[in-house]
Design a protein around this motif. Structure first.
Motif, mmCIF file in Angstrom:
data_model
loop_
_atom_site.group_PDB
_atom_site.id
_atom_site.type_symbol
_atom_site.label_atom_id
_atom_site.label_comp_id
_atom_site.label_asym_id
_atom_site.label_seq_id
_atom_site.Cartn_x
_atom_site.Cartn_y
_atom_site.Cartn_z
ATOM 1 N N GLN A 153 48.433 76.214 40.427
ATOM 2 C CA GLN A 153 49.759 75.602 40.559
ATOM 3 C C GLN A 153 50.137 74.666 39.401
ATOM 4 O OE1 GLN A 153 51.880 75.732 43.483
ATOM 5 N NE2 GLN A 153 53.198 74.025 43.081
ATOM 6 N N GLU A 230 50.593 75.541 51.842
ATOM 7 C CA GLU A 230 51.833 75.172 51.151
ATOM 8 C C GLU A 230 53.021 75.882 51.804
ATOM 9 O OE1 GLU A 230 52.361 73.039 48.676
ATOM 10 O OE2 GLU A 230 50.268 72.507 48.268
ATOM 11 N N THR A 232 55.425 77.399 50.476
ATOM 12 C CA THR A 232 55.714 78.668 49.809
ATOM 13 C C THR A 232 54.742 79.769 50.211
ATOM 14 O OG1 THR A 232 54.401 77.884 47.933
ATOM 15 C CG2 THR A 232 56.785 77.600 47.795
ATOM 16 N N GLU A 233 53.686 79.411 50.922
ATOM 17 C CA GLU A 233 52.655 80.377 51.322
ATOM 18 C C GLU A 233 52.818 80.848 52.770
ATOM 19 O OE1 GLU A 233 49.596 77.918 48.424
ATOM 20 O OE2 GLU A 233 49.249 77.945 50.587
ATOM 21 N N SER A 235 54.424 82.998 55.089
ATOM 22 C CA SER A 235 55.221 84.226 55.124
ATOM 23 C C SER A 235 55.748 84.487 56.531
ATOM 24 C CB SER A 235 54.364 85.413 54.684
ATOM 25 O OG SER A 235 53.322 85.647 55.630
ATOM 26 N N TYR A 271 59.675 74.009 44.956
ATOM 27 C CA TYR A 271 60.685 74.128 46.000
ATOM 28 C C TYR A 271 61.589 72.908 45.919
ATOM 29 C CZ TYR A 271 57.113 71.109 47.962
ATOM 30 O OH TYR A 271 56.173 70.117 48.122
ATOM 31 N N GLU A 275 64.995 73.691 50.646
ATOM 32 C CA GLU A 275 64.205 74.906 50.875
ATOM 33 C C GLU A 275 63.021 74.615 51.791
ATOM 34 O OE1 GLU A 275 65.098 77.152 46.591
ATOM 35 O OE2 GLU A 275 63.340 75.837 46.817
ATOM 36 N N ARG A 279 62.633 76.204 55.691
ATOM 37 C CA ARG A 279 61.465 76.982 56.107
ATOM 38 C C ARG A 279 60.814 76.365 57.344
ATOM 39 N NH1 ARG A 279 60.714 82.044 56.191
ATOM 40 N NH2 ARG A 279 58.558 82.743 55.963
#
Length: 432
Positions: A153, A230, A232-233, A235, A271, A275, A279
């Protein structure tokens, strides 16, 4: 018989690895003794300059207690220390981010000669995942299973990609095999841990594949928890699996680090706060009883009063269950080191205190949602047992009968950030 002592600094991954080091040394017939030791192992942290200094201090303190002890420095600080720093450390053996599983063999090979030895490999090279299986944790029903290491990252404040190297994961079949052995030893909850657990990828399988395999190959009594993940991980597949599988416990620790877009951009976080919040709303829509905790850094470079107030406001709006709060500390070798705008220490301290108070308020609000729940018993002191709920809230149980394993209880009250429960003899059948 050789005696050893291990000092651990830093994260939960370090704590896991230290348990492996102790296991490996005991398998050679050595005993653990924190007072009279022949070998001192310091498992170091390098996330801040302060952590690096403390790593040195721990070794010097141990050497003062036993000047003749063979000194081993292992882990993140050993990996990133400059030649001058290594000289100051004064260790006999330095091991970086590779060959950690060989620690017992390396000690055994070099302790006789006492010649200083370094095993530091450049992190630019791709390391294979080093399996460090621990098949039994002595004092708890909860077990930890390291499935991932490394980070790609490069957040501007963080040294970890340089200290631990690139992302790598333990093969799915090996993870499943270790989990089955943990179940055989009586562990009822397994925490999957790593530097970026959510980016688990063994070349063929992702995190959801891994969780599905673990659920299929262990019994209904074994539950799973992630140490962190995270935003962003997370799904849609992961959310769907967590929603339909109660054995994946309904708590997520998702680091946000800041609630202000300008600060997040300087941190190189991938992010915006909107965002992140969007989520979280998707997760809560599918899993209404989920609790979500987070990490926050106070006083990052150039963080203005306005940016901090925006962070406070957004943390409340997102509704975390509690906060892990860290004062920003400059770390040599990171992009943020060269940024202007260091926040005064007194201001950072004040912001930390405000965030901690906010965490207490958020915890109380989240805990108030639940009147009952499952509790995994972990420790006992006299007639009091302690553990955590599925949402990772702490529980104290005063009981007239012995307790163990996982129980379903009704909460009597909330005091000192703990659920309070009293169990009488006549309640014995009701709580099982």
């Amino acid at each position: 018989m050789m005696r050893f002592s291990i000092v651990t600094l830093g994260c939960k991954v370090n704590a896991y690895e230290s348990q492996f080091y102790g296991k490996a040394l005991k398998e050679k017939g050595w005993t653990e003794d924190d007072e009279n030791f022949d070998v001192i192992v310091v498992n170091t942290c390098a996330v801040t300059n302060t952590a690096a200094a403390k790593s040195r201090q721990m070794l010097h303190r141990a050497k003062k207690k036993n000047p003749d002890a063979y000194a081993v420095v292992i882990g993140c600080y050993a990996q990133v220390a400059t030649p001058e720093e290594k000289e100051k450390i004064g260790a006999d053996l330095l091991i970086g981010s590779k060959d950690k599983k060989k620690v017992a063999d390396l000690i055994e090979s070099h302790i006789k000669t006492r010649e200083r030895f370094e095993d530091i490999q450049p992190v630019g090279e791709r390391f294979d995942f080093e399996a460090m299986p621990i098949e039994q944790f002595e004092t708890k029903h909860r077990a930890f299973l390291k499935v991932q290491d490394g980070c790609n990252q490069f957040c501007s404040y963080c040294i970890i990609p340089y200290a631990r190297g690139r992302e790598r994961s333990l093969a799915l079949d090996e993870v499943v095999s270790i989990a089955k052995k943990l179940e055989q030893k009586g562990h009822l909850e397994i925490v999957l841990t790593g530097i970026h657990t959510g980016r688990y990828d063994d070349g063929e399988h992702d995190l959801v594949d891994l969780l599905e395999a673990l659920l299929a190959n262990t019994s209904e009594k074994v539950t799973y928890r992630l140490s962190s993940i995270e935003i962003t991980e997370i799904s849609d597949r992961f959310i769907a699996l967590m929603a339909r599988e109660p054995r994946i416990l309904h708590h997520l620790h998702i680091p946000v680090q800041s609630g202000c877009d300008a600060t997040l951009k300087r941190m190189n976080r991938p992010y915006t706060i909107q965002e992140f919040q969007d989520r979280v709303e998707v997760i809560r829509h599918s899993i209404p009883d989920v609790s979500i905790s987070t990490d926050v850094i106070a006083g990052f470079k150039q963080e203005s009063d306005e940016e901090f107030e925006q962070t406070m406001e957004n943390l409340t709006a997102i509704g975390f269950s509690f906060l892990h709060v860290f004062p920003y500390s400059i770390r040599k070798g990171t992009a943020a080191e060269k940024m202007p705008g260091t926040v005064h220490g007194a201001v950072v301290k004040e912001r930390v205190e405000r965030l901690l108070e906010q965490s207490r308020q958020l915890r109380a609000k989240d805990m108030a949602r639940f009147k009952e729940g499952d509790v995994l018993i972990e420790q006992q002191e006299g007639d009091e047992w302690t553990g955590y709920t599925n949402q990772y809230h702490p529980v104290r149980i005063e009981s007239e009968i012995p307790l163990s394993g996982r129980l379903h209880v009704t909460f009597d009250s909330i005091e000192d950030d703990h659920y309070q429960v009293k169990v009488k003899k006549e309640d014995e059948n009701a709580i099982k």
